[in-house]
Scaffold this motif. Structure first.
Motif, PDB file in Angstrom:
ATOM      1  N   VAL A  10       0.836  -1.204  -0.051  1.00 25.56           N
ATOM      2  CA  VAL A  10       0.068   0.127  -0.113  1.00 25.56           C
ATOM      3  C   VAL A  10       0.865   1.344  -0.003  1.00 25.56           C
ATOM      4  O   VAL A  10       0.661   2.317  -0.627  1.00 25.56           O
ATOM      5  CB  VAL A  10      -0.881  -0.204   1.093  1.00 25.56           C
ATOM      6  N   PHE A  11       2.241   1.149   0.920  1.00 24.90           N
ATOM      7  CA  PHE A  11       2.903   2.314   0.901  1.00 24.90           C
ATOM      8  C   PHE A  11       3.528   2.549  -0.590  1.00 24.90           C
ATOM      9  O   PHE A  11       3.591   3.823  -1.121  1.00 24.90           O
ATOM     10  CB  PHE A  11       3.855   1.968   1.899  1.00 24.90           C
ATOM     11  N   ILE A  12       3.873   1.448  -1.149  1.00 25.27           N
ATOM     12  CA  ILE A  12       4.595   1.486  -2.457  1.00 25.27           C
ATOM     13  C   ILE A  12       3.621   2.234  -3.492  1.00 25.27           C
ATOM     14  O   ILE A  12       3.961   2.895  -4.319  1.00 25.27           O
ATOM     15  CB  ILE A  12       5.234   0.236  -2.667  1.00 25.27           C
ATOM     16  N   ALA A  13       2.381   1.777  -3.359  1.00 22.88           N
ATOM     17  CA  ALA A  13       1.311   2.091  -4.523  1.00 22.88           C
ATOM     18  C   ALA A  13       1.045   3.714  -4.244  1.00 22.88           C
ATOM     19  O   ALA A  13       0.818   4.314  -5.302  1.00 22.88           O
ATOM     20  CB  ALA A  13       0.059   1.374  -4.136  1.00 22.88           C
ATOM     21  N   TYR A  14       1.067   4.198  -3.035  1.00 22.45           N
ATOM     22  CA  TYR A  14       0.924   5.863  -2.863  1.00 22.45           C
ATOM     23  C   TYR A  14       2.087   6.113  -3.421  1.00 22.45           C
ATOM     24  O   TYR A  14       1.779   7.223  -3.951  1.00 22.45           O
ATOM     25  CB  TYR A  14       0.587   5.521  -1.266  1.00 22.45           C
ATOM     26  N   ILE A  15       3.060   5.782  -2.868  1.00 26.30           N
ATOM     27  CA  ILE A  15       4.463   6.629  -3.671  1.00 26.30           C
ATOM     28  C   ILE A  15       4.186   6.708  -5.113  1.00 26.30           C
ATOM     29  O   ILE A  15       4.571   7.740  -5.798  1.00 26.30           O
ATOM     30  CB  ILE A  15       5.613   6.019  -2.947  1.00 26.30           C
ATOM     31  N   SER A  16       4.072   5.527  -5.655  1.00 27.40           N
ATOM     32  CA  SER A  16       3.799   5.417  -7.147  1.00 27.40           C
ATOM     33  C   SER A  16       2.754   6.242  -7.617  1.00 27.40           C
ATOM     34  O   SER A  16       2.834   7.081  -8.439  1.00 27.40           O
ATOM     35  CB  SER A  16       3.696   3.968  -7.387  1.00 27.40           C
ATOM     36  N   TYR A  17       1.749   6.438  -6.862  1.00 26.33           N
ATOM     37  CA  TYR A  17       0.633   7.261  -7.307  1.00 26.33           C
ATOM     38  C   TYR A  17       0.939   8.863  -7.361  1.00 26.33           C
ATOM     39  O   TYR A  17       0.716   9.724  -8.168  1.00 26.33           O
ATOM     40  CB  TYR A  17      -0.713   7.134  -6.460  1.00 26.33           C
ATOM     41  N   LEU A  18       1.660   9.160  -6.264  1.00 27.59           N
ATOM     42  CA  LEU A  18       2.220  10.625  -6.101  1.00 27.59           C
ATOM     43  C   LEU A  18       3.263  10.770  -7.441  1.00 27.59           C
ATOM     44  O   LEU A  18       3.329  12.176  -7.854  1.00 27.59           O
ATOM     45  CB  LEU A  18       2.910  10.789  -4.817  1.00 27.59           C
ATOM     46  N   ILE A  69       8.253   1.626 -12.411  1.00 23.76           N
ATOM     47  CA  ILE A  69       9.092   0.868 -11.686  1.00 23.76           C
ATOM     48  C   ILE A  69       8.479   0.400 -10.174  1.00 23.76           C
ATOM     49  O   ILE A  69       8.572  -0.720  -9.733  1.00 23.76           O
ATOM     50  CB  ILE A  69      10.426   1.209 -11.560  1.00 23.76           C
ATOM     51  N   LEU A  70       7.990   1.536  -9.447  1.00 23.89           N
ATOM     52  CA  LEU A  70       7.566   1.092  -8.244  1.00 23.89           C
ATOM     53  C   LEU A  70       6.208   0.360  -8.328  1.00 23.89           C
ATOM     54  O   LEU A  70       6.174  -0.346  -7.450  1.00 23.89           O
ATOM     55  CB  LEU A  70       7.194   2.522  -7.517  1.00 23.89           C
ATOM     56  N   LEU A  76       5.499  -7.273  -7.405  1.00 22.65           N
ATOM     57  CA  LEU A  76       6.092  -8.419  -7.074  1.00 22.65           C
ATOM     58  C   LEU A  76       6.165  -8.772  -5.755  1.00 22.65           C
ATOM     59  O   LEU A  76       6.355  -9.827  -5.429  1.00 22.65           O
ATOM     60  CB  LEU A  76       7.686  -8.348  -7.605  1.00 22.65           C
ATOM     61  N   LEU A  77       6.194  -7.652  -4.878  1.00 23.88           N
ATOM     62  CA  LEU A  77       6.299  -7.883  -3.457  1.00 23.88           C
ATOM     63  C   LEU A  77       4.745  -8.715  -2.985  1.00 23.88           C
ATOM     64  O   LEU A  77       4.972  -9.568  -2.205  1.00 23.88           O
ATOM     65  CB  LEU A  77       6.370  -6.602  -2.833  1.00 23.88           C
ATOM     66  N   LEU A  78       3.667  -8.191  -3.806  1.00 16.27           N
ATOM     67  CA  LEU A  78       2.459  -8.899  -3.400  1.00 16.27           C
ATOM     68  C   LEU A  78       2.456 -10.239  -3.753  1.00 16.27           C
ATOM     69  O   LEU A  78       1.985 -11.106  -3.268  1.00 16.27           O
ATOM     70  CB  LEU A  78       1.421  -7.988  -4.271  1.00 16.27           C
ATOM     71  N   PHE A  79       3.041 -10.551  -4.933  1.00 13.25           N
ATOM     72  CA  PHE A  79       2.834 -11.876  -5.372  1.00 13.25           C
ATOM     73  C   PHE A  79       4.199 -12.779  -5.285  1.00 13.25           C
ATOM     74  O   PHE A  79       4.199 -13.887  -5.518  1.00 13.25           O
ATOM     75  CB  PHE A  79       2.596 -12.004  -6.928  1.00 13.25           C
ATOM     76  N   LEU A  80       5.040 -12.299  -4.056  1.00  7.02           N
ATOM     77  CA  LEU A  80       6.178 -12.872  -3.914  1.00  7.02           C
ATOM     78  C   LEU A  80       5.902 -14.639  -3.134  1.00  7.02           C
ATOM     79  O   LEU A  80       6.722 -15.319  -3.747  1.00  7.02           O
ATOM     80  CB  LEU A  80       7.062 -12.338  -2.952  1.00  7.02           C
ATOM     81  N   PRO A  81       4.979 -14.833  -2.325  1.00  2.00           N
ATOM     82  CA  PRO A  81       4.686 -16.195  -1.886  1.00  2.00           C
ATOM     83  C   PRO A  81       4.280 -17.193  -3.037  1.00  2.00           C
ATOM     84  O   PRO A  81       4.696 -17.999  -3.239  1.00  2.00           O
ATOM     85  CB  PRO A  81       3.457 -15.885  -1.166  1.00  2.00           C
ATOM     86  N   LEU A  82       3.686 -16.505  -4.047  1.00  3.27           N
ATOM     87  CA  LEU A  82       3.102 -17.398  -5.094  1.00  3.27           C
ATOM     88  C   LEU A  82       4.350 -17.724  -6.087  1.00  3.27           C
ATOM     89  O   LEU A  82       4.432 -18.864  -6.549  1.00  3.27           O
ATOM     90  CB  LEU A  82       2.185 -16.741  -6.022  1.00  3.27           C
ATOM     91  N   ILE A  83       5.206 -16.617  -6.370  1.00  2.37           N
ATOM     92  CA  ILE A  83       6.416 -16.732  -7.131  1.00  2.37           C
ATOM     93  C   ILE A  83       7.438 -17.930  -6.560  1.00  2.37           C
ATOM     94  O   ILE A  83       7.866 -18.769  -7.125  1.00  2.37           O
ATOM     95  CB  ILE A  83       7.196 -15.580  -7.288  1.00  2.37           C
TER      96      ILE A  83
END
Length: 102
Positions: A10-18, A69-70, A76-83
């Protein structure tokens, strides 16, 4: 552990949005700056003190690329367990087949 991963995404998505919004703002400004140039700041940090009018679109593209990139790193961080579940098992299978064929 899962809570912190979701919080980081969520933090990364917010920074990406900004960053995306900053790119939109610079793109809308175009090359119409008054004076010698403009100063560009992001999240309270001065990234460029004096940007000439002709270089503003390049800075906008930089913010767009940074946003993408963010966003990808957040996914990738979200789907890391599946990967982790998919890659090692298929890699072990591929290595086993390579050893058997030699």
């Amino acid at each position: 552990m899962y809570f912190f991963r979701i919080l980081a995404v969520v933090f990364i998505a917010y920074i990406s949005y900004l960053a995306y919004e900053k790119g939109i703002e610079l793109k809308a400004m175009g090359t119409s700056a008054d004076g010698d140039g403009i100063g560009i700041s992001f999240l309270g940090i001065q990234t460029a003190e004096r940007v000439p009018e002709g270089n503003i679109p390049q800075h906008a593209q930089g913010f767009f690329v940074f946003s993408v990139i963010l966003g990808i790193s957040g996914l990738l961080l979200l789907f890391l367990p599946l990967i982790k579940k998919l890659v090692p098992s298929s890699l072990k299978y591929w290595i086993r087949k390579q050893i058997e064929t030699d």
